[in-house]
Scaffold this motif. Structure first.
Motif, PDB file in Angstrom:
ATOM      1  N   ARG A  85      -8.598   9.364  -4.024  1.00 38.74           N
ATOM      2  CA  ARG A  85      -7.416   8.630  -4.441  1.00 38.74           C
ATOM      3  C   ARG A  85      -7.122   8.050  -5.707  1.00 38.74           C
ATOM      4  O   ARG A  85      -7.689   8.317  -6.877  1.00 38.74           O
ATOM      5  N   LYS A  87      -5.702   6.154  -8.723  1.00 37.98           N
ATOM      6  CA  LYS A  87      -5.690   5.252  -9.473  1.00 37.98           C
ATOM      7  C   LYS A  87      -4.171   4.201  -9.642  1.00 37.98           C
ATOM      8  O   LYS A  87      -3.660   4.853  -9.868  1.00 37.98           O
ATOM      9  N   GLN A  88      -4.584   3.010  -9.873  1.00 41.78           N
ATOM     10  CA  GLN A  88      -3.422   2.570 -10.148  1.00 41.78           C
ATOM     11  C   GLN A  88      -2.888   2.808 -11.550  1.00 41.78           C
ATOM     12  O   GLN A  88      -1.338   2.851 -11.236  1.00 41.78           O
ATOM     13  N   HIS A  89      -3.439   3.491 -12.541  1.00 47.66           N
ATOM     14  CA  HIS A  89      -2.891   3.688 -13.716  1.00 47.66           C
ATOM     15  C   HIS A  89      -2.692   5.214 -13.777  1.00 47.66           C
ATOM     16  O   HIS A  89      -3.911   5.520 -14.358  1.00 47.66           O
ATOM     17  N   PRO A  90      -2.371   6.266 -13.413  1.00 44.29           N
ATOM     18  CA  PRO A  90      -2.864   7.189 -12.775  1.00 44.29           C
ATOM     19  C   PRO A  90      -2.360   8.072 -14.244  1.00 44.29           C
ATOM     20  O   PRO A  90      -2.868   9.052 -13.940  1.00 44.29           O
ATOM     21  N   LEU A 182       3.913   8.102 -10.239  1.00 37.79           N
ATOM     22  CA  LEU A 182       4.829   6.916  -9.359  1.00 37.79           C
ATOM     23  C   LEU A 182       5.883   7.806  -9.025  1.00 37.79           C
ATOM     24  O   LEU A 182       6.555   7.593  -8.220  1.00 37.79           O
ATOM     25  N   GLU A 193      11.329   4.104  -8.229  1.00 35.04           N
ATOM     26  CA  GLU A 193       9.738   3.728  -9.256  1.00 35.04           C
ATOM     27  C   GLU A 193       9.974   2.578  -9.323  1.00 35.04           C
ATOM     28  O   GLU A 193       8.941   1.876  -8.981  1.00 35.04           O
ATOM     29  N   GLY A 198       3.198  -1.870  -4.553  1.00 36.57           N
ATOM     30  CA  GLY A 198       2.093  -1.091  -4.461  1.00 36.57           C
ATOM     31  C   GLY A 198       1.593   0.004  -3.597  1.00 36.57           C
ATOM     32  O   GLY A 198       3.178   0.461  -3.765  1.00 36.57           O
ATOM     33  N   PHE A 199       0.735   0.676  -3.697  1.00 39.79           N
ATOM     34  CA  PHE A 199       0.949   1.846  -3.186  1.00 39.79           C
ATOM     35  C   PHE A 199      -0.244   2.239  -3.178  1.00 39.79           C
ATOM     36  O   PHE A 199      -1.921   1.512  -3.220  1.00 39.79           O
ATOM     37  N   ASP A 200      -1.575   3.058  -1.546  1.00 39.51           N
ATOM     38  CA  ASP A 200      -2.076   3.388  -1.148  1.00 39.51           C
ATOM     39  C   ASP A 200      -2.244   4.559  -0.823  1.00 39.51           C
ATOM     40  O   ASP A 200      -1.846   5.050  -0.020  1.00 39.51           O
TER      41      ASP A 200
END
Length: 420
Positions: A85, A87-90, A182, A193, A198-200
């Motif tokens: 999955r 990460k929040q800061h990819p 993102l 953007e 939020g995202f999953d």
């Protein structure tokens, strides 16, 4: 089943795929925030086919022909599967590579995710004026890849065990200045953007599911654990024709990480829906509790077939074959919820469906996995049986089962939902 799985790369897509099948069969979606009609219980004498979705979980029921005060027969499964999955800061740049930071979800067998063409799927939560909209997203282009280390660079030329923090990040471009992953996903979804609050997001293997083997005896597919149950459970539910029981299909997210969420099997989702079915017809909590006492749950999850290369890892007296029928799972320390009462009920269902039954126990010297069964049973007080279909390569990016077991599994679940 292959079509179902290929249409459902994330738990949110599983619910969308199942929901469309239910709508096509005449079911009506109910929002949990709305008042539910009396027809949702069937006690009014009117027909009722309904379902509700909470994030990555779905519960459906059919009261079209059931008698007043009928107890419930529930088939449960889970919509999530182990994967990688976002990460929040990819965004990362490493040695000139643009890298997307990933982390494992559930008990992913990490080596199986290396050197595969990966897409992205899941959900974006997007600003729409003063409100938030949750959008399904799916990118089936081969944009990500987690490369394996060359054997020449390993210390003993036996390969490496990937470190979940350092070794499962995916390359997706080149350049010293990182692009925004993102932003890329948002653009593909048709949104800005800046509006993504939020995202999953998760990866999925792009190789399509396939019927394999010299005689077409097998299925090779991602996410058999547990979308094979989602599919078989849905098929059995749609075909169920019960008068004495209310058939219910409950598909939960987050089983692979313990089910502790607002819509996992440890949540109030199932007991709340069952109680609202009773209350919608003017029943009382006493009526609800009386129905629970006569109800039963089949917790469906996949089972371990005996591995031809590792037969020593299996209990010698409980060898399990593919294409040999559904599997009854028993574990005396309650990693599975089965007891003698519920085992007998599922054995009778298999007999009524005309399919063979296999009985599985885990080796006593190996840790046993668990299912939604024990927690569902404890949460609701409903006797529960753990069942499944046999497979190999559980928790791999690509799994393997018998093609003939799909119909047999669905037939057994249909018979369980429609006891004679």
């Amino acid at each position: 089943m292959c079509e179902f799985i290929d249409a459902s790369p994330s738990p949110f897509h599983v619910c969308a795929t199942a929901a469309q099948r239910l709508r096509d069969a005449g079911f009506t979606e109910l929002a949990e925030t709305d008042s539910w009609p009396a027809t949702a219980s069937g006690e009014s004498g009117l027909s009722g086919r309904f379902f509700t979705v909470r994030a990555g979980s779905l519960v459906a029921w059919n009261t079209e022909r059931t008698e007043p005060a009928a107890p419930f027969r529930v088939v449960g499964g889970h919509t999530d599967s182990p994967n990688l999955r976002v990460k929040q800061h990819p965004d990362r740049v490493v040695a000139g590579w643009q890298v997307v930071a990933l982390q494992p979800y559930g008990g992913a067998w990490l080596n199986s995710w290396l050197d595969r063409d990966l897409g992205i799927s899941g959900r974006l939560s997007v600003r729409r004026g003063p409100t938030i909209e949750h959008l399904l997203v799916r990118i089936d282009d081969p944009i990500l890849r987690v490369p394996q280390l060359a054997i020449h660079l390993s210390e003993d030329r036996k390969g490496v065990s990937p470190d979940p923090q350092r070794h499962v990040n995916a390359v997706w471009g080149l350049g010293e200045r990182p692009g925004s992953f993102l932003r890329f996903v948002a653009e593909r979804a048709g949104v800005d953007e800046r509006d993504v609050l939020g995202f999953d997001l998760m990866t999925h293997d792009l190789t399509p599911s396939a019927v394999t083997g010299a005689d077409g005896e097998f299925v090779s597919a991602p996410r058999l654990d547990n979308q094979a149950t989602c599919y078989a459970g849905l098929e059995g539910f749609l075909a169920a024709d019960s008068v004495g029981h209310i058939p219910v299909l409950a598909l939960f997210d987050h089983e692979e990480v313990g089910s502790t969420s607002d819509h996992g099997a440890q949540s109030e989702l199932l007991p709340t829906v069952l109680e609202r079915i009773v209350l919608a017809a003017g029943g009382t909590r006493e009526d609800f509790l009386r129905r629970l006492a006569g109800s039963m749950v089949a917790s469906g999850d996949m089972a371990h077939a005996t591995h031809p290369n590792y037969p020593d890892r299996h209990e010698p007296g409980h060898l399990i074959a593919v294409n040999a029928g559904p599997v009854l799972k028993v574990q005396p320390n309650l990693r599975y919820a089965t007891d003698g009462r519920t085992a007998a009920a599922f054995a009778l269902a298999c007999d009524q469906a005309g399919v063979p039954l296999q009985r599985y126990e885990h080796r006593a010297d190996l840790p046993c996995g668990s299912t939604i069964g024990p927690m569902t049973s404890a949460r609701t007080g409903i006797p529960t049986v753990d069942v499944g279909a046999a497979q190999l390569a559980m928790h791999s990016a690509r799994e393997f089962m018998g093609a003939g077991d799909v119909a047999a599994y669905a037939a057994a679940l249909r018979a369980f939902l429609s006891p004679a």
